[in-house]
Each structure stands twice: as C-alpha cells, then as structure tokens.
Design an enzyme around this catalytic site. Structure first.
Site, PDB file in Angstrom:
ATOM      1  CG  ASN A 110      -4.099   0.168 -12.537  1.00 22.02           C
ATOM      2  OD1 ASN A 110      -3.900  -0.154 -11.366  1.00 22.02           O
ATOM      3  ND2 ASN A 110      -3.446  -0.394 -13.555  1.00 22.02           N
TER       4      ASN A 110
ATOM      5  CG  HIS B 118       1.098  -0.958 -15.599  1.00 25.22           C
ATOM      6  ND1 HIS B 118       0.814  -2.238 -15.168  1.00 25.22           N
ATOM      7  CD2 HIS B 118       2.047  -1.088 -16.563  1.00 25.22           C
ATOM      8  CE1 HIS B 118       1.550  -3.106 -15.849  1.00 25.22           C
ATOM      9  NE2 HIS B 118       2.300  -2.434 -16.704  1.00 25.22           N
TER      10      HIS B 118
ATOM     11  N   GLY C 248       0.776  -1.244   0.000  1.00 27.14           N
ATOM     12  CA  GLY C 248       0.000   0.000   0.000  1.00 27.14           C
ATOM     13  C   GLY C 248       0.802   1.285   0.000  1.00 27.14           C
TER      14      GLY C 248
ATOM     15  CD  GLU D 182       4.660   2.607  -9.192  1.00 29.49           C
ATOM     16  OE1 GLU D 182       3.638   2.320  -8.563  1.00 29.49           O
ATOM     17  OE2 GLU D 182       5.495   1.749  -9.549  1.00 29.49           O
TER      18      GLU D 182
ATOM     19  NE  ARG E  54      -9.389 -11.612  -7.413  1.00 26.33           N
ATOM     20  CZ  ARG E  54      -9.496 -12.911  -7.698  1.00 26.33           C
ATOM     21  NH1 ARG E  54      -8.439 -13.690  -7.606  1.00 26.33           N
ATOM     22  NH2 ARG E  54     -10.641 -13.433  -8.069  1.00 26.33           N
TER      23      ARG E  54
HETATM   24  C1  GAR Z   1       3.193  -0.707  -7.551  1.00 25.09           C
HETATM   25  O1  GAR Z   1       4.453  -0.676  -8.152  1.00 25.09           O
HETATM   26  C2  GAR Z   1       2.104  -0.662  -8.606  1.00 25.09           C
HETATM   27  O2  GAR Z   1       2.441   0.147  -9.706  1.00 25.09           O
HETATM   28  C3  GAR Z   1       2.020  -2.102  -9.008  1.00 25.09           C
HETATM   29  O3  GAR Z   1       2.138  -2.825  -7.807  1.00 25.09           O
HETATM   30  C4  GAR Z   1       2.922  -2.066  -6.895  1.00 25.09           C
HETATM   31  C5  GAR Z   1       2.135  -1.928  -5.623  1.00 25.09           C
HETATM   32  O4  GAR Z   1       2.911  -1.336  -4.622  1.00 25.09           O
HETATM   33  N1  GAR Z   1       0.784  -2.391  -9.678  1.00 25.09           N
HETATM   34  C6  GAR Z   1       0.656  -3.326 -10.591  1.00 25.09           C
HETATM   35  O5  GAR Z   1       1.561  -4.045 -10.951  1.00 25.09           O
HETATM   36  C7  GAR Z   1      -0.731  -3.449 -11.163  1.00 25.09           C
HETATM   37  N2  GAR Z   1      -0.710  -4.247 -12.346  1.00 25.09           N
HETATM   38  P1  GAR Z   1       2.213  -0.625  -3.408  1.00 25.09           P
HETATM   39  O6  GAR Z   1       1.271  -1.671  -2.795  1.00 25.09           O
HETATM   40  O7  GAR Z   1       3.350  -0.308  -2.482  1.00 25.09           O
HETATM   41  O8  GAR Z   1       1.484   0.579  -3.911  1.00 25.09           O
END
Ligand code: GAR
Length: 219
Positions: free
Chosen positions: A112, A114, A17, A179, A96
């Site tokens: 979202n 990515h 998170g 991000e 999911r």
């Molecule tokens: C992040 O890097 C996000 O961009 C990626 O998962 C990670 C979650 O980290 N999302 C994906 O790969 C979605 N396809 P977080 O729980 O620390 O935010």
C-alpha cells in the site's frame, strides 16, 4: 537477451488513479519486473478506470454498495484477483478497509502507499493533520499490508519539507510527486524478491540508500 520474468500485479483503486498510472508507466519500461494485469475499482465512477483502459489494461468494477458486508465484497475481490492470476496486489488510493481474512491471505503479497511518514498520521486527512501538528518534515510510505490499517512493515519512504505558507493542497502535491517515484521503486524490490519481511521490519538485499528512502532537498 533472456526475457525478464514478470510478476503479475493487480492494482486496486477508488479514485483518480495517479499512483496506478505511475505503476503502469513503470511496468511499460523494458526490464521492469512487473506486468499490471488488472485494475479493480470499488467505485464505478473512479477516474482511474478510464486511465487504465486507455493504457490497455483490463479493468473490473466491484461496487462495494452492491455487497451486503465486507466479507462478501472481499470474497468478490479475491475471486477477481485469482481469475487474473495476480501474484502481487498494489493498493493505490484504495479507500476500503479489508477484512482480516483477506489481508492474511495476501500477507507478504499486498502493498500500500500511504501519504504520510508512518507510523505518524495513519488514516485520513494526513496533510491537514501534518500542518496542524506543525511537523517540519512530511512524506509518504510504501508498506506491506497487515490486518491493522496503515501499520505493516515499511518498504520505502520519501520525505519532503513542510514550507511556510503550505496549504494541504500544496503539501499534498509535493508528497504526491514523491509517491509516484517510490511506489514503482518499492514494487520493483518486492517483485525481485529483494524486500524480505523480518518480523515487523523489511530487510532489503543489496542495500543502497536509494532503495530505502528518498529525501527531497529543502528549497
Ligand atoms: C494518494 O495520495 C494515496 O497515497 C492516498 O490516496 C491518494 C490516491 O491518489 N492513499 C490513502 O490515503 C490510503 N489510505 P491517486 O488515486 O491519484 O493515486
């Protein structure tokens, strides 16, 4: 000073998170146009749940393993979002696949993040694949969610250099820092109604370069 009208935002997570925290911290700033009203996890053990609770945000666990199929899981998700009167949904490391019915219902109201510069490297293991492909620039993307995974209209991107000696972990950390910058910035645009979907693209009103893309200087 007139109160800022705040959009009710629900954040969906599956793990630690950190992007969720970046949204919570942004929303705590005066003048930010969103209120994070609920955090929903499909995994009871997700570390982000405690971080949300520590920030005083209501949390909900909807364990996908207790649902017979995707439709019933998504129906429970939708009910939780409606119960919290959510207007905009942010997927923040939510791992999911969602049904077409769910994504159509929230079309234009669900975004979202990515960890790649879409349309390159959709799906999983983006940093490993970027290194294998030998790209020199990598990054992250915030986009509207459509039924097809990692495809919807792009709101904002940030690019980082790929460096000699990078590992997936080093590259991932460099991307993750970006991000945490672009997700709150993109959510602001959406809440302010400044990011409009026009076909396959997003037009941003009052365009400024920093509203669309960030490029981290090389080192
Ligand atoms: C992040 O890097 C996000 O961009 C990626 O998962 C990670 C979650 O980290 N999302 C994906 O790969 C979605 N396809 P977080 O729980 O620390 O935010």
């Amino acid at each position: 000073m007139p109160a800022v009208s705040e959009t009710r935002v629900g954040v969906l997570i599956s793990g630690r998170g950190s992007n969720m925290v970046s949204l919570i911290e942004a929303a705590a700033q005066p003048g930010y146009p969103a209120d994070i009203v609920t955090v929903i996890s499909n995994r009871p053990e997700a570390g982000g749940l405690k971080r949300a609770e520590d920030a005083g945000i209501d949390t909900v666990v909807i364990d996908h393993k207790t649902h017979a199929d995707r439709a019933s899981f998504d129906a429970a998700l939708d009910a939780a979002l409606e119960a919290a009167k959510v207007e905009i949904v942010c997927l923040a490391g939510f791992m999911r696949l969602l049904t077409t019915e769910f994504t159509e219902k929230w079309r234009g109201r669900m975004i979202n993040i990515h960890p790649a510069l879409l349309p390159s490297f959709r799906g999983l293991h983006t940093h490993e694949r970027a290194l294998e492909a030998g790209v020199k620039i990598h990054g992250c993307t915030v986009h509207f969610v459509t039924p097809e995974m990692d495809v919807g209209p792009i709101i904002m991107q940030a690019a980082v250099p790929v460096l000699e000696g990078d590992t997936p972990e080093l590259l991932s950390a460099r991307v993750l820092a970006q991000e945490h910058i672009i997700y709150p910035a993109a959510l602001r645009l959406v809440c302010e109604g400044r990011a409009r979907i026009e076909g396959e693209r997003v037009a941003v009103d009052e365009f400024e370069v920093a509203d669309r893309a960030l490029v981290v200087p090389g080192v």
